[in-house]
Structure formats: structure tokens, C-alpha cells
Design an enzyme around this catalytic site. Sequence first.
Site, PDB file in Angstrom:
ATOM      1  N   ASP A   1       0.799  -1.217   0.000  1.00  0.00           N
ATOM      2  CA  ASP A   1       0.000   0.000   0.000  1.00  0.00           C
ATOM      3  C   ASP A   1       0.836   1.275   0.000  1.00  0.00           C
ATOM      4  O   ASP A   1       0.636   2.164  -0.840  1.00  0.00           O
ATOM      5  CB  ASP A   1      -0.932  -0.015   1.217  1.00  0.00           C
ATOM      6  CG  ASP A   1      -1.971   1.085   1.143  1.00  0.00           C
ATOM      7  OD1 ASP A   1      -3.086   0.797   0.712  1.00  0.00           O
ATOM      8  OD2 ASP A   1      -1.655   2.237   1.503  1.00  0.00           O
TER       9      ASP A   1
ATOM     10  N   ALA B   1      -4.915   2.243  -0.733  1.00  0.00           N
ATOM     11  CA  ALA B   1      -4.736   1.514  -1.989  1.00  0.00           C
ATOM     12  C   ALA B   1      -5.366   0.132  -1.881  1.00  0.00           C
ATOM     13  O   ALA B   1      -6.093  -0.310  -2.783  1.00  0.00           O
ATOM     14  CB  ALA B   1      -3.246   1.399  -2.323  1.00  0.00           C
ATOM     15  N   ASP B   2      -5.097  -0.563  -0.797  1.00  0.00           N
ATOM     16  CA  ASP B   2      -5.671  -1.892  -0.603  1.00  0.00           C
ATOM     17  C   ASP B   2      -7.189  -1.846  -0.577  1.00  0.00           C
ATOM     18  O   ASP B   2      -7.872  -2.641  -1.242  1.00  0.00           O
ATOM     19  CB  ASP B   2      -5.166  -2.494   0.715  1.00  0.00           C
ATOM     20  CG  ASP B   2      -3.737  -2.999   0.624  1.00  0.00           C
ATOM     21  OD1 ASP B   2      -3.370  -3.557  -0.415  1.00  0.00           O
ATOM     22  OD2 ASP B   2      -2.989  -2.826   1.600  1.00  0.00           O
ATOM     23  N   MET B   3      -7.731  -0.935   0.204  1.00  0.00           N
ATOM     24  CA  MET B   3      -9.184  -0.934   0.387  1.00  0.00           C
ATOM     25  C   MET B   3      -9.920  -0.471  -0.858  1.00  0.00           C
ATOM     26  O   MET B   3     -10.968  -1.024  -1.214  1.00  0.00           O
ATOM     27  CB  MET B   3      -9.544  -0.099   1.614  1.00  0.00           C
ATOM     28  CG  MET B   3      -9.151  -0.812   2.907  1.00  0.00           C
ATOM     29  SD  MET B   3      -9.660   0.030   4.409  1.00  0.00           S
ATOM     30  CE  MET B   3      -8.375   1.280   4.523  1.00  0.00           C
TER      31      MET B   3
ATOM     32  N   GLY C   1      -9.760  -3.281  -3.346  1.00  0.00           N
ATOM     33  CA  GLY C   1     -10.741  -4.306  -2.994  1.00  0.00           C
ATOM     34  C   GLY C   1     -12.153  -3.891  -3.355  1.00  0.00           C
ATOM     35  O   GLY C   1     -12.934  -4.686  -3.893  1.00  0.00           O
TER      36      GLY C   1
END
Length: 387
Positions: free
Chosen positions: A148, A176-178, A181
Amino acid sequence: MPMFDTDPAPLAGLLVVDLSQFLAGPYASLRLMDLGARVIKVERPGAGDLTRSLYLTDTEIGGDSTLFHAINRGKESLALDLKDADDRDALIRLIARADVVIQNFRPGVIERLGLDWDRVRRINPRIVYGSISGYGEDGPWADRPGQDLLAQARSGLMWLSGDAGDAPVPMGLAVADMFAGATLVQGILAGLVRRGVTGRGGLIQTSLLEALVDLQFEVLTTHLNDGGRRPARAAHGSAHAYLSAPYGVYRAADGWLALAMMPVPRLADLMGLPVQDRWREDPGSWFADRDQIRALIADRIAERPVAEWMALFEPADIWTAPVMGWPELLAHPGFARLGLLQDLHGGARDVTTTAAPLRVDGIRPRCRTASPRVGQHSAAIRAEFGL
């Protein structure tokens, strides 16, 4: 199995096989689980998902990090060694029965395991296959770590927060991850709708960088159509690099106050501040003179406590809010009314966490089941699917 207050849940009956770990992929499967899908999380025997040992501070619950519990509630854990031929064959038989597969291995790894899209769609032509990478499947960044903070560093995002004299400022969350997703979930749901019409599955791909670029679509569009001008953060209390005064955060006598978009002359008249003629005549000057205007506002706001400013601003329809910490947020009736917290049971210990950020038919989906232990459901899943 998770128990939901919404009956039937929108995705009830769908089976998701989640091969991902860390945050982006598991966040996607969490959102699908919240909507009623059954999620079988495939983990390495023993250690399981590496997020189990990725601690936020030093807090743990039952031997696993709080991050793991936050992101994997309501899922079932199937322990498989994907380098073992028998376990890999068992996984292939499970995928043949699944509706969705999610993976976020580095490019090339899933192909070596024989579980890439081309192989999986031959096993199950109806599968919706979700894949998250750091920077895409090929190109000069493809082999870089999809982490991230590193994705934020490459995305330009860090130049949008903080004040003009500050160093680059990363977001204090794994955005970035969320967002990757969440983006994958949009694509998966679209794939499921298409499958309902055509019977055909599909491949959904995104990456951390793609999600962060999309997150910046407003300001990046401004940059692309404004001669490539760089973001200009305000000198102090900056909240948006492209918005004019008074937009920002200000220190009051006993706390902090946020002010959003508002005509400068109207706000200045209410606060008893001097107003230049150009500020009344040219709204464009509110950006050109942003630092000067914000300094005037900041000096005046510092004279009085937050409650007094709220009592002045809110009846006048000035867009404002106190800057609250978590204790103030959690104790406020406005937060309580939303019902955004839930208690999970059945794990190493009970866990309080957030609930799904949406409502279906007026009801917020709630999962009562805590995150699983490594391989907790292996025997039952093997028996149910004949693995």
C-alpha cells in the site's frame, strides 16, 4: 456459517473461494460476505494468512492481529498447501463448485500454481475470477511489491495532503488496498450480473495503482486539462490542494474546526473580517489569495472555542464541523444512530468491530461470526465437497 439479519441476503447461495491474503483481496471478500456470500478462505497450514501476524501497534486477539480479525470476520478457513499436488487437486474440485475466485499473488505465481484464469475457466466456465495486482500483470512495475505505502508513493497521492511546506504526506490508512478491494467487488458483481444473463463467467482485474489513480479522478482531470499545473497545497491547515479559501482546518481556542466551500465575503461579514473589493467581485481571487484569506480566518477562529463558532455558523448555514477524535465520534448520538458497530462471537474471544457500510431494504447486514482459526473448517469443508 455466518448468520445475517437480512433475510435473504442479496448474495445468499453464492460461494467465494478466497486465495488472497493481506488486505486488498480479503477486503473484497469481506464485502461479498457482508452481502451474504459464503467465503471459504484458503490458508497455508500452520501460519495461515500472513496478516495474522501483521500487527497494528501491538494489539492481538487470540494470538492473531486485530487487522486479521477486522478483515476476515464471517469467513471459513480451509488449510491447504498449494505446493502439494493432492491439496491443489482438492482446491480445483472446490473451485469447480464455486461462483467466485479471488487471488492477489504477484504476477506469475498463480500461473506456476496452475490456478490462473485460463486454467480455472476450463474447470468452471461460469466462474467470476477476481485478480488484484500491485501495478498490473505486465510492464516495468509488474514485479514490484504490491504494498500500500509503495503504491501511494508512485501514485502522486502524497502531494495532495499536508501544507505547502510539508514533505509528501501518505494517507494514514491502507487506501490503496481498500479501494482496490472495493473496485474489484464492483467488477465481480458486474460479472455475476452478466453471468445471470449469459451463463458465462469472466475475468475481473484491477491493481493498487489503478484504484489510487481513480481515487484522484477529479484532481487529476484538473491537472491534465490545466497545462499540467502541479497541486498547490495551502500554507497552513490545507485540506484540498485545488480548492480555494476558506476550505481547510482551523485551530479554535479549545480544539479544531473544519470549514468547507463557502463564499468568502459571506463568511467574512459574519465573522467581522475585512474584505477586499476583489474578493467580492472575483471568486477566482479566493484561490489566488487563499493563504492571505485563510490567515485572516485562522486568527479570528483562534479567539473563541469551537462551541461558540458552531453556534454562530450552523444557524447561518455555514458548512462547518468540529474535528472529532474517535472517543468523541463513538460517544455521539449521531454515530450511535447509524448502528455501525457489531459484536462477533465464536472465535478465540469476542470481538467488537465495524459493520457493513450500507443497508439493504433498510437493514444493515450483520455477521455474528468471528474470524476463523487456521484450518478451523477444513474437515467440514472436505466432507461437504468431497475433497
